[in-house]
Write an enzyme that holds these catalytic residues in place. Structure first.
Site, PDB file in Angstrom:
ATOM      1  N   LYS A   1       0.830  -1.142   0.084  1.00 46.71           N
ATOM      2  CA  LYS A   1      -0.127   0.150   0.079  1.00 46.71           C
ATOM      3  C   LYS A   1       0.769   1.304  -0.065  1.00 46.71           C
ATOM      4  O   LYS A   1       2.068   1.340   0.659  1.00 46.71           O
ATOM      5  CB  LYS A   1      -0.861  -0.133   1.137  1.00 46.71           C
ATOM      6  CG  LYS A   1      -1.989   0.931   1.356  1.00 46.71           C
ATOM      7  CD  LYS A   1      -3.059   0.667   2.502  1.00 46.71           C
ATOM      8  CE  LYS A   1      -4.053   1.578   2.630  1.00 46.71           C
ATOM      9  NZ  LYS A   1      -4.883   1.230   3.689  1.00 46.71           N
TER      10      LYS A   1
ATOM     11  N   SER B   1      -9.566   1.154   2.847  1.00 47.33           N
ATOM     12  CA  SER B   1      -8.628   1.916   2.038  1.00 47.33           C
ATOM     13  C   SER B   1      -7.591   1.197   1.348  1.00 47.33           C
ATOM     14  O   SER B   1      -6.980   1.761   0.427  1.00 47.33           O
ATOM     15  CB  SER B   1      -8.042   3.077   2.879  1.00 47.33           C
ATOM     16  OG  SER B   1      -7.188   2.540   3.856  1.00 47.33           O
TER      17      SER B   1
ATOM     18  N   SER C   1     -10.347  -1.521   6.578  1.00 42.74           N
ATOM     19  CA  SER C   1      -9.600  -1.133   5.507  1.00 42.74           C
ATOM     20  C   SER C   1      -8.589  -2.340   4.573  1.00 42.74           C
ATOM     21  O   SER C   1      -8.367  -2.182   3.635  1.00 42.74           O
ATOM     22  CB  SER C   1      -8.499  -0.097   5.652  1.00 42.74           C
ATOM     23  OG  SER C   1      -9.260   1.097   5.980  1.00 42.74           O
TER      24      SER C   1
END
Length: 496
Positions: free
Chosen positions: A93, A169, A193
């Site tokens: 990420k 996310s 997330s």
């Protein structure tokens, strides 16, 4: 999972290695059946093929991945044992550091902020033999909403349906893993997330206990404040629960850069002959979509057939109070930092936090301090629940995958998304481990469930999720539905 022909002990050239699980790849690399270089080339080719449609990988690390693979192959040929994740590609990420690579958080403001070293979870996966092949997309600074749309890289599409968000996310990792760009993704979770992208993309995801994996979430020299220390955790996404288990074993442990990480055993006492599972299909009694309820029921049936004693319970402990405490603590800290944060965010990414602060306003210091005690009491109540039950089964998100940007477009959309992710929010606040796993497919879209366990009992969650997976099956990799995405500047940039 796959079939392949061998020629003189080698896999036939052209075999689609990107379809293999991490476990299969690592075993084949370790014994010399395939090379790490072949594995990396297969995944780089897959990224080149599908990333123009999905736009999940933001910075492709082609040169460094090739060098890492060649080095691993040389060391293996020299007799060195290459590790349990030998040659396995993984995405990272955009808010987790890879040494020498920009950690942009999706923002132009941080475009040139190169990580001086690997963040602890990246270092641990590398030590196990895994190879980072790219950064992955997320909402701006993770606060732009649930949908992975960033200032630098544009938006990521759900490979199952371009009109549905892949979740966030950590949605870039979810979409990359689901479409075969990597068998593992490394994201983080502070309220769903990891689990929501897993649910929306048809993969598995592990949100660990607070303190199980070391991490480093600093932006600059200052450490995060209390709620940002207690709630966010890094964790893996994978296409199978078995691959999650491999990542779990590699990621767990201590690191001097994170004093929160504790040396807890990976596996605890056996759960017994018929461990009890509590089922909560509609946590908080705020409503659940029939398709999601059906996925929870299918998972409960799978657990029952696997020998678990399954029992429905009215609710989890103090749901409404948990959500209020989480919101007030987090938004109080956001309010203090917001004047500085909003200056680096594009205007389009400010609405989600502004609506969150309006929905759950910041509080004064006495109330904030009281809420720290509320959190401890909630942890105690969950611990009492786990005296009777080994696991809690519930939805990840109480609706099927929703349209991109719903949470930021209006107060009604924001309320709908906040309500749907409530079980993720509650379990993040109290620091519990959970594994998301598919519970079925409805109208062409995956539906996710989660197994929640006592603190530091990820092993129980993984075992329960494996029982569900045996019944439901593995849903990915999938071929993305074609709706080309034009990445913004920096998308799939090749970095040495």
């Amino acid at each position: 999972m796959h079939s392949h022909r061998k020629t003189e002990g080698r896999v036939t050239v052209g075999t689609e290695l990107w379809k293999w699980t991490a476990a299969e790849l690592a075993a084949a690399v370790a014994c010399g059946e395939i090379s790490a270089a072949e594995v990396v080339e297969s995944h780089l080719a897959r990224i080149a093929e599908v990333n123009p449609v999905v736009n999940a990988v933001t910075q492709t690390l082609a040169d460094t991945a090739r060098r890492d693979a060649e080095d691993l192959d040389r060391r293996r040929a020299a007799g060195e044992r290459p590790g349990p994740l030998a040659g396995v590609p993984f995405t990272v990420k955009e808010n987790i550091g890879i040494g020498g690579v920009p950690t942009t958080h999706g923002l132009a403001h941080f475009r040139g902020m190169r990580a001086g070293e690997d963040a602890p979870p990246v270092a641990r996966l590398r030590a196990a033999g895994a190879i980072p092949v790219g950064h992955s997309n997320m909402p701006d600074l993770t606060v732009g909403g649930m949908h992975p749309r960033s200032e630098l890289f544009g938006e990521t599409r759900n490979p199952w349906h371009p009109g549905r968000t892949p979740g966030g996310s950590s949605g870039g990792d979810g979409a990359a893993v689901a479409s075969g760009m990597a068998p593992l993704g490394l994201g983080n979770d502070s309220g769903g997330s990891i689990r929501i992208p897993a649910a929306f993309c048809g993969t598995a995801g592990l949100k660990p206990t607070y303190g199980r994996f070391p991490s480093d979430h600093r932006i600059g020299p200052d450490d995060p404040t209390l709620a940002s220390q207690l709630v966010p955790v890094d964790g893996p996404l994978a296409r199978t629960v078995g691959d999650l288990r491999l990542a779990y074993e590699a990621l767990a442990g201590t690191d001097p850069r994170d004093p929160r990480a504790v040396p807890v055993p990976l596996y605890g006492p056996e759960a017994g002959t018929r461990p009890r599972v509590a089922v909560v299909a509609d946590p908080g009694g705020q409503g659940v979509h029939p398709g999601v309820r059906a996925a929870v029921a299918a998972a409960a049936d799978a657990l029952r057939d696997a020998g678990y004693e399954v029992e429905e319970i009215p609710d989890v402990p103090r749901m409404a109070e948990t959500l209020a405490a989480y919101g007030h603590m987090v938004m109080t800290e956001f309010a203090l930092a917001w004047p500085r944060i909003r200056t680096v965010l594009p205007e389009s990414s400010r609405a989600y936090i502004e609506m969150s602060m309006e929905r759950t306003p910041p509080v004064e210091l006495p109330e904030y301090l009281r809420l720290t005690g509320v959190r401890l009491g909630l942890q105690r109540d969950w611990a009492r629940l786990f005296q009777r039950y080994r696991l809690v089964l519930g939805p990840v998100f109480t609706e099927p995958p929703v349209e991109p940007g719903l949470e930021s477009g209006s107060t009604d959309g924001h309320e709908r998304v906040t309500r749907a992710m409530r079980l993720c929010t509650a379990t993040s606040f109290v620091g519990l481990p959970a594994v998301a796993v598919p519970g079925g497919v409805l109208d062409g879209l995956p539906q996710g469930v989660q197994l929640i366990g006592p603190m530091y009992r990820e092993d129980l969650c993984l075992a329960g999720a494996e029982a569900v997976e045996r019944r439901i099956g593995v849903l990915t990799p999938v071929e993305p539905r074609p709706t080309p995405v034009e990445p913004r500047s920096g998308g799939t940039a090749l970095l040495a």
